[in-house]
Write a protein that holds these residues in place. Sequence first.
Motif, short mmCIF file in Angstrom:
data_model
loop_
_atom_site.label_atom_id
_atom_site.label_comp_id
_atom_site.label_asym_id
_atom_site.label_seq_id
_atom_site.Cartn_x
_atom_site.Cartn_y
_atom_site.Cartn_z
N GLU A 240 35.70 31.51 30.53
CA GLU A 240 37.05 31.25 31.02
C GLU A 240 37.48 29.80 30.78
OE1 GLU A 240 39.62 31.75 35.20
OE2 GLU A 240 37.46 32.18 35.14
N PHE A 241 36.55 28.85 30.98
CA PHE A 241 36.90 27.43 30.87
C PHE A 241 36.14 26.73 29.75
CE2 PHE A 241 37.35 28.48 35.49
CZ PHE A 241 38.73 28.38 35.54
N GLY A 242 35.68 27.48 28.77
CA GLY A 242 34.83 26.92 27.72
C GLY A 242 35.51 25.96 26.78
N GLN A 243 36.83 25.80 26.88
CA GLN A 243 37.55 24.85 26.04
C GLN A 243 37.99 23.62 26.83
OE1 GLN A 243 37.93 25.31 22.63
NE2 GLN A 243 36.50 26.97 23.10
N ASN A 244 37.54 23.49 28.05
CA ASN A 244 37.94 22.37 28.90
C ASN A 244 36.80 21.35 28.97
OD1 ASN A 244 38.19 20.90 31.58
ND2 ASN A 244 40.16 21.96 31.48
N SER A 245 37.07 20.11 28.55
CA SER A 245 36.02 19.10 28.47
C SER A 245 35.49 18.71 29.85
CB SER A 245 36.54 17.86 27.75
OG SER A 245 37.68 17.33 28.41
N THR A 246 36.36 18.70 30.89
CA THR A 246 35.88 18.35 32.22
C THR A 246 34.93 19.40 32.77
OG1 THR A 246 37.80 19.42 33.25
CG2 THR A 246 37.98 17.07 32.75
N PHE A 247 35.06 20.62 32.31
CA PHE A 247 34.12 21.68 32.66
C PHE A 247 32.83 21.54 31.85
CE2 PHE A 247 32.29 25.82 31.68
CZ PHE A 247 32.13 26.40 32.93
#
Length: 411
Positions: free
Chosen positions: A208-215
Amino acid sequence: MAQADSKVLVLGALAGVAGMGLAVAFYQGFKSRRRGSEPCDYLNCASAQTTGVRMVNGPGLPRGQAEVLQRLEALLQCVSELKDEMKSLKNALPALQDHVREELRGRDEVRRASPLHRTTPMRRKRAAGAIAAARADARSSEEAESEGGYMTALTDSEEEEQSDAEGEDEEQPPDKLCVLLERIDSLRKGSDSDKRECLDILLEHREEFGQNSTFLWRLIRSYCDLHDISSTLEEKKTTAETGKRVGEEVVGLDPACAESHQWYAIMCGIMAEYETVQNRIKNGYIFKDHLDKAIELKPQDPMSYYLLGRWCYAVAQLSWIERKVAATLFGEPPSATVEDALRNFLKVEEIQPGYSKNNYVFLAKCYKDLGRRDKARKMCEAASSMNTVTKEDEDARKELELLCPALGVSV
């Protein structure tokens, strides 16, 4: 309608009526003075008794004055009707006020009963601001229309409905990613099982959040934590390899994220424990490049300076054979001195005094290697005074057990 606003409306209308009455009285006095000097006939007596104006139709009266008097008679008739209407309005105001108050009370009860209309502190603040703005607009309208006209204003109920609508538009559910990251950061401070749960949660939401650097940089950090708490060499190595692959993905996804560069550098340093001399030196170059980038992007992060100090100290301690291998493979071996390491550890202390027990230990090592034993002893004492909380603190305590006797400091 509020009681103060209704009083202002009534008083304004009465003032207007009084003003027109004074004008008529002045004109009647003027005409009575003229009647003393000019002969005239009095007509329309019934009309004069009703309105209080005498129509003059004498031979010496100009036609223009006769038209003015006719218009004045019509005006006085309107004033008389307006007086009657204002009297009726004044008598109806108390009952109207009670009716509005009962209606508003009923609406408030409905809002309190409905969960969708419960007023939060933020909405109460917004409603107060909207009401103040509406009342300011009403005051400016009164000033702009003081010469005559009709004044309009929002009622209290309309103001509340408007503020409620605006509050509902701005009340949004909390961001799912923010809630998830707060939970992850909180779990990481817990036990080893909490840290394992951290990684499980991150992997569960990676699609779901694999493109978010903070994740993703937190995912690298979680692999670092898992490496530290793993019990077998095979598990440690597998965790480090996976974390490094994730790090490569993250720095490529968002090169402007300082934390991504920082944790990728840490993972490269961890991987050096399981590599050959050649790959260890290669990872050392990668480590330094990404730490420099992290410091460039976030120059007040003490952790980056601490890691760079560790790198400088390790390079300063390289053996002759390791330097020769680096020169053969890469043309030029990595270069750093104990003074470079000391400068970075002091920068950590400058940004955040008492940053960590281990920072004091490495300050003591640098001062000892440079022959400044008095300062080295002070750093040992500072490190010994700090509590042992983390695994790194435990490693620092073990270093102190070897370092303090060499400097004549009791542990």
